[in-house]
Design a protein around this motif. Structure first.
Motif, PDB file in Angstrom:
ATOM      1  N   ARG A  65       0.831  -1.206   0.000  1.00  0.00           N
ATOM      2  CA  ARG A  65       0.000   0.000   0.000  1.00  0.00           C
ATOM      3  C   ARG A  65       0.866   1.257   0.000  1.00  0.00           C
ATOM      4  O   ARG A  65       0.524   2.259  -0.640  1.00  0.00           O
ATOM      5  CB  ARG A  65      -0.943  -0.007   1.195  1.00  0.00           C
ATOM      6  N   MET A  87       1.974   1.939  -3.497  1.00  0.00           N
ATOM      7  CA  MET A  87       0.917   2.562  -4.292  1.00  0.00           C
ATOM      8  C   MET A  87       0.775   4.039  -3.931  1.00  0.00           C
ATOM      9  O   MET A  87       0.463   4.879  -4.784  1.00  0.00           O
ATOM     10  CB  MET A  87      -0.420   1.849  -4.077  1.00  0.00           C
ATOM     11  N   GLY A 122       0.430   2.017 -10.867  1.00  0.00           N
ATOM     12  CA  GLY A 122       0.142   1.470  -9.551  1.00  0.00           C
ATOM     13  C   GLY A 122      -1.293   0.996  -9.508  1.00  0.00           C
ATOM     14  O   GLY A 122      -1.735   0.219 -10.357  1.00  0.00           O
ATOM     15  N   ASP A 123      -2.065   1.507  -8.542  1.00  0.00           N
ATOM     16  CA  ASP A 123      -3.476   1.120  -8.453  1.00  0.00           C
ATOM     17  C   ASP A 123      -4.401   2.204  -8.988  1.00  0.00           C
ATOM     18  O   ASP A 123      -5.614   2.164  -8.761  1.00  0.00           O
ATOM     19  CB  ASP A 123      -3.840   0.780  -7.001  1.00  0.00           C
ATOM     20  N   GLN A 124      -3.849   3.170  -9.729  1.00  0.00           N
ATOM     21  CA  GLN A 124      -4.641   4.294 -10.226  1.00  0.00           C
ATOM     22  C   GLN A 124      -5.076   4.081 -11.678  1.00  0.00           C
ATOM     23  O   GLN A 124      -4.232   3.954 -12.570  1.00  0.00           O
ATOM     24  CB  GLN A 124      -3.831   5.587 -10.125  1.00  0.00           C
TER      25      GLN A 124
END
Length: 441
Positions: free
Chosen positions: A33, A36, A65-67
């Motif tokens: 996390r 990210m 990343g997680d975007q």
């Protein structure tokens, strides 16, 4: 420094040492996390290629990343990189991998619409917002753009953070690998050749990045695949004049001895970038494609053509999470999904103005080495997943990256060393630590 920032510094300092890294770097959901939140937003990360969005309204969906992101060609011909999120209720604007949205994006939930640069275009029943102060909110500004993006010779990179290191400072001289890849086209441009090969890996994304410059594993991990293929070829009836099939040209070098990889060398650059194959590589001895050299000489002159084609870098890692192969025009994107889950995309490119046999060879390489059906790639996949499982064992906590390490190693300078050094892995973790902490700061 806030208490939270201090805690992040302490966590990062705890898991990274110059010659070893703690297993939590690969296994901890909390550290994932933080990657990210800090690492990916503060690094320059590959988004896509301009040839994927050649016309106004063309877009691709992608991510850093997680975007979730959109790369889109605006009406003025420029490429924009936007967050794939409606500012109204947060709905993803697009879910297809690629398409053409026309002159505007329209949210599928409440039909808010946006120009292809993200600006708000229209809202149904807009009178319902009169006197509410909507014009002063972030929603009124439309779809948000990322902090910065840059088109380098057709390759689109973005930094999510509004402020941070400049593109040129982040990549520096490492861009020479992309230059060589593009210069191999007689007209100096590339085109993405179809969709990528995709498959899932049940391991941490950094294992795949490290493996790209790990030259002590091919002759071991690939013995059952490449080694078997070589044995079959050697046992066949043939003469000295029998040409080696393209498939054998591709797979046989994986069984080269340690000395081959030691002598080919590794170059590292600051900020986690580096490449194997300084002096030669597994791609050095492919058969010539009829007419290709002649077209390069016509475009560049003989001396420059020889210089371009004489550069046969093996794998170039662009920190944090892509690798390119210039000699065969391939890009692999290691997309982090969880601490123990990574989606790998293997893209190939056509050299504009070059013979079709070149992209055919590249496609063959991709199928043989990087496909879900590959016999070579699954050797690596098994090692990654064994490592991910093995790191959960409590007997040991540290992962060693000490090969050819010297105390006081200066990773802020370019260096060319023995091809089996693990300096590039240490270089990546040095950058990882700095951009993780820099993001927190």
């Amino acid at each position: 420094m806030t208490d939270e920032t201090q805690q992040i510094h302490e966590v990062i300092d705890r898991v990274i040492r110059p010659e070893q890294v703690h297993r939590d770097v690969y296994t901890s959901p909390g550290i994932f996390r933080l990657e990210m939140r800090n690492l990916f937003p503060n690094s320059w990360v590959y988004v896509g290629h301009e040839s994927q969005t050649p016309n106004p309204g063309d877009y691709i969906t992608t991510q850093i990343g997680d975007q979730p992101l959109l790369q889109v060609r605006h009406s003025d011909g420029e490429i924009k990189v936007l967050y794939n999120r409606c500012p109204h209720k947060g709905t993803k604007i697009a879910i297809d991998k690629a398409g053409n949205t026309g002159k505007f994006f329209r949210c599928p939930y409440h039909a808010w619409s946006f120009k292809t640069d993200g600006c708000l275009l229209a809202i149904p029943l807009k009178k319902g917002y009169q006197g509410t102060g909507l014009e002063g909110t972030e929603a009124a500004k439309g779809m948000a753009a990322v902090g910065s993006w840059h088109n380098y010779r057709g390759f689109i990179f973005a930094r999510l953070a509004r402020e941070g290191i400049a593109f040129e400072d982040f990549f520096g001289d490492s861009l020479s690998s992309l230059d060589n890849m593009v210069d191999r086209s007689p007209v100096g441009s590339l085109t993405v050749a179809g969709a990528p090969l995709r498959y899932m890996h049940r391991c941490n994304w950094k294992m795949l990045v490290e493996n790209q410059t790990d030259t002590c594993h091919p002759m071991v991990a690939h013995e059952s695949s490449a080694g078997t293929a070589v044995k079959i070829w050697e046992s066949m009836d043939k003469t000295e004049d029998t040409p080696k099939p393209p498939a054998m040209e591709i797979i046989a070098p994986f069984m080269s001895p340690y000395e081959f990889f030691e002598n080919m060398g590794i170059r590292t650059w600051p900020n986690g970038h580096g490449h194997t194959g300084v002096h030669h590589s597994i791609h050095s001895d492919y058969s010539a494609i009829p007419g290709y050299f002649e077209s390069m000489v016509e475009a560049y002159g003989e001396d420059r053509a020889k210089e371009i084609l004489g550069e046969n870098r093996h794998n170039t890692v662009y920190f944090p999470n892509i690798m390119i192969k210039g000699p065969i025009q391939q890009l692999r994107n290691f997309i982090p999904l969880a601490a123990d889950k990574t989606l790998v995309e293997s893209w190939i490119f056509r050299l504009d103005g070059a013979p079709d046999q070149l992209v055919a060879r590249t496609a063959m390489y991709n199928r043989m080495i990087n496909a879900p059906t590959s016999m070579v790639g699954h050797d690596d996949l098994e090692m990654y997943e064994r490592a991910q499982e093995g790191l959960m064992a409590d007997g040991l906590e540290w992962v060693n990256v000490q090969r050819l390490y010297e105390e006081g190693e200066d990773l802020s300078q370019e260096a060319v060393l023995n091809g089996t050094t693990e300096r590039q892995m240490r270089n990546q973790f040095n950058a990882w630590k700095r951009f993780m902490i820099g993001g927190a700061a």
